[in-house]
Design an enzyme around this catalytic site. Structure first.
Site, PDB file in Angstrom:
ATOM      1  N   CYS A 100      -5.362   0.579   3.588  1.00 18.72           N
ATOM      2  CA  CYS A 100      -5.394  -0.856   3.858  1.00 18.72           C
ATOM      3  C   CYS A 100      -6.775  -1.434   3.595  1.00 18.72           C
ATOM      4  O   CYS A 100      -6.914  -2.575   3.171  1.00 18.72           O
ATOM      5  CB  CYS A 100      -4.996  -1.100   5.300  1.00 18.72           C
ATOM      6  SG  CYS A 100      -6.040  -0.216   6.474  1.00 18.72           S
ATOM      7  N   GLN A 128       0.812  -1.219   0.000  1.00 21.94           N
ATOM      8  CA  GLN A 128       0.000   0.000   0.000  1.00 21.94           C
ATOM      9  C   GLN A 128       0.843   1.265   0.000  1.00 21.94           C
ATOM     10  O   GLN A 128       0.329   2.348  -0.308  1.00 21.94           O
ATOM     11  CB  GLN A 128      -0.984  -0.015   1.179  1.00 21.94           C
ATOM     12  CG  GLN A 128      -0.352   0.155   2.542  1.00 21.94           C
ATOM     13  CD  GLN A 128      -1.361   0.048   3.681  1.00 21.94           C
ATOM     14  OE1 GLN A 128      -1.742  -1.050   4.075  1.00 21.94           O
ATOM     15  NE2 GLN A 128      -1.789   1.178   4.224  1.00 21.94           N
ATOM     16  N   ASN A 165      -1.190  -9.405   4.572  1.00 19.30           N
ATOM     17  CA  ASN A 165      -1.068  -7.967   4.821  1.00 19.30           C
ATOM     18  C   ASN A 165      -0.779  -7.253   3.493  1.00 19.30           C
ATOM     19  O   ASN A 165      -0.623  -7.906   2.457  1.00 19.30           O
ATOM     20  CB  ASN A 165       0.044  -7.723   5.858  1.00 19.30           C
ATOM     21  CG  ASN A 165      -0.079  -6.375   6.536  1.00 19.30           C
ATOM     22  OD1 ASN A 165      -0.906  -5.536   6.165  1.00 19.30           O
ATOM     23  ND2 ASN A 165       0.754  -6.136   7.534  1.00 19.30           N
ATOM     24  N   HIS A 174      -6.197  -1.226  11.519  1.00 20.44           N
ATOM     25  CA  HIS A 174      -5.621  -1.713  10.272  1.00 20.44           C
ATOM     26  C   HIS A 174      -6.538  -2.781   9.685  1.00 20.44           C
ATOM     27  O   HIS A 174      -7.279  -3.429  10.422  1.00 20.44           O
ATOM     28  CB  HIS A 174      -4.229  -2.289  10.567  1.00 20.44           C
ATOM     29  CG  HIS A 174      -3.435  -2.641   9.349  1.00 20.44           C
ATOM     30  ND1 HIS A 174      -3.343  -1.815   8.245  1.00 20.44           N
ATOM     31  CD2 HIS A 174      -2.689  -3.737   9.052  1.00 20.44           C
ATOM     32  CE1 HIS A 174      -2.573  -2.403   7.335  1.00 20.44           C
ATOM     33  NE2 HIS A 174      -2.162  -3.570   7.799  1.00 20.44           N
TER      34      HIS A 174
END
Ligand SMILES: *[C@@H]1O[C@H](CO)[C@@H](O)[C@H](O)[C@H]1NC(C)=O
Ligand SMILES: *[C@@H]1O[C@H](CO)[C@@H](O)[C@H](O)[C@H]1NC(C)=O
Length: 338
Positions: A144, A138, A302, A281
């Site tokens: 996110c 990102q 992630n 997140h």
């Protein structure tokens, strides 16, 4: 001939000198480590002053990481990754971005289609099933939420159609602006799902590539809508059993507390905290299992590139006996329905 007092002074100064020396060795070690790290992560600073400032932050972070790793008997390790020259505040601003503000969205379904699932495999990895695209990055943008929503959609599309297609986060970043979504300043996956439903589709990463900054919604770039979803559902809150039923069927978008020092510098193993449930997140659960030492975990994708964690992934402890799950992973989980 040396008097006793001389011997005594000699010893004192000797000790002081070696203390000073070892401090210098430690400083030199940090300076060298920082230089190596700058090469590894291709980091350049604009001025000597900036470099000095970053060195000091790096030093603090490195000392924290080393004391953690030397603390013994933990199921995971930390390392000075690409975030090692940032303060905690800078890190949070640039790399997280799950925001709870905004009104509840419209088409949220109250039903839970997996409620009667009873047989789930003991472990599962959607990567092996071909339902997960390579780890993305990102960059310096708190979106996110877009990466999490896209990964969940990519998953269900592959499961339903057999095609794994990398989809566009930038389209969500530019166009999913309702429900309190604020681009690089944060947002929620449910708003992104809502947008895809209303827009009747999302295009490919290739057609509408990631820019690391919010731009105007481009209707030309998204003409080729390759996938869509019919609705989305929330996983019953604070229920890891329910989450398991969903993950057994498809990748799931989750919000977590992802801004602590231990999470930021995680480099491998089963993450057991420190981690509270201040959701900050967004990530995607793409599997689960049990580690060699017997810890149950969630396998989580992630969006911090492949150098973070276990090639971009983290294993977060499952069934940790924490309300809401460790890091709040079972608090605000959602999934798209096709
Ligand atoms: C390490 O921790 C685990 C679980 O917390 C425990 O079972 C084990 O005995 C500990 N090992 C040592 C060497 O302290
Ligand atoms: C689950 O089972 C119950 C009882 O048979 C039924 O009423 C319910 O509709 C089922 N839920 C789903 C999502 O199929």
């Amino acid at each position: 001939m040396m008097s006793l007092i001389h011997v005594f002074l000699f010893l004192i100064f000797g000790t002081l000198a070696s203390l000073a020396m070892s401090r210098t060795i430690h400083e030199t070690f940090i300076v060298d480590k920082h230089e190596e790290w700058m090469v590894d992560y291709n980091r350049k600073y604009e001025s000597k002053l900036e470099k000095e400032k970053r060195l000091n932050i790096f030093k603090e972070n490195l000392e924290y990481i080393e004391s953690f790793n030397n603390g013994g008997n933990r199921s995971f390790k930390l390392s000075p990754n690409e975030f090692a020259d940032m303060t905690q505040d800078e890190f949070i601003a640039a790399h997280t971005g799950y925001k709870m503000q905004g009104n509840p969205t419209l088409s949220e379904s109250t039903s839970f289609m997996y409620e009667n699932v009873s047989d789930v495999p003991t472990n599962l990895d959607w990567r092996v099933q071909g339902a997960v695209t390579p780890v993305k990055f990102q960059g310096q943008c708190g979106c996110c939420w877009a990466f999490s929503a896209v990964a969940a959609i990519e998953g269900i599309v592959q499961i339903k159609t057999g095609s794994l297609i990398s989809l566009s986060e930038q389209q969500l970043l530019d166009c999913s602006t309702d429900g309190g979504n604020r681009g690089c300043d944060g947002g929620r996956m449910v708003n992104a799902f809502e947008y895809v439903i209303r827009n009747q589709g999302i295009t490919t990463e290739e057609s509408y590539p990631y820019q690391e900054t919010q731009e105007t919604c481009d209707t030309e770039k998204q003409i080729n809508k390759v996938a869509t979803i019919n609705e989305y559902q929330m996983v019953p809150e604070n229920d890891e059993e329910a989450l398991l039923k969903v993950v057994a069927s498809q990748p799931v978008s989750v919000a977590i507390e992802g801004h602590g020092q231990d999470f930021r510098f995680y480099s491998g193993g089963v993450f057991t905290g420190d981690c509270g449930n201040a959701l900050s997140h967004a990530v995607t659960v793409v599997g689960y299992g049990t580690s060699e030492e017997g810890l149950n975990y969630w396998l989580v994708k992630n969006s911090w590139g492949e150098t973070w964690g276990e090639k971009g992934y983290i294993r977060i402890q499952r069934d940790a006996n924490t309300p809401g799950g460790l890091c709040g992973i079972a608090m605000k989980a959602s999934y798209p329905v096709m």
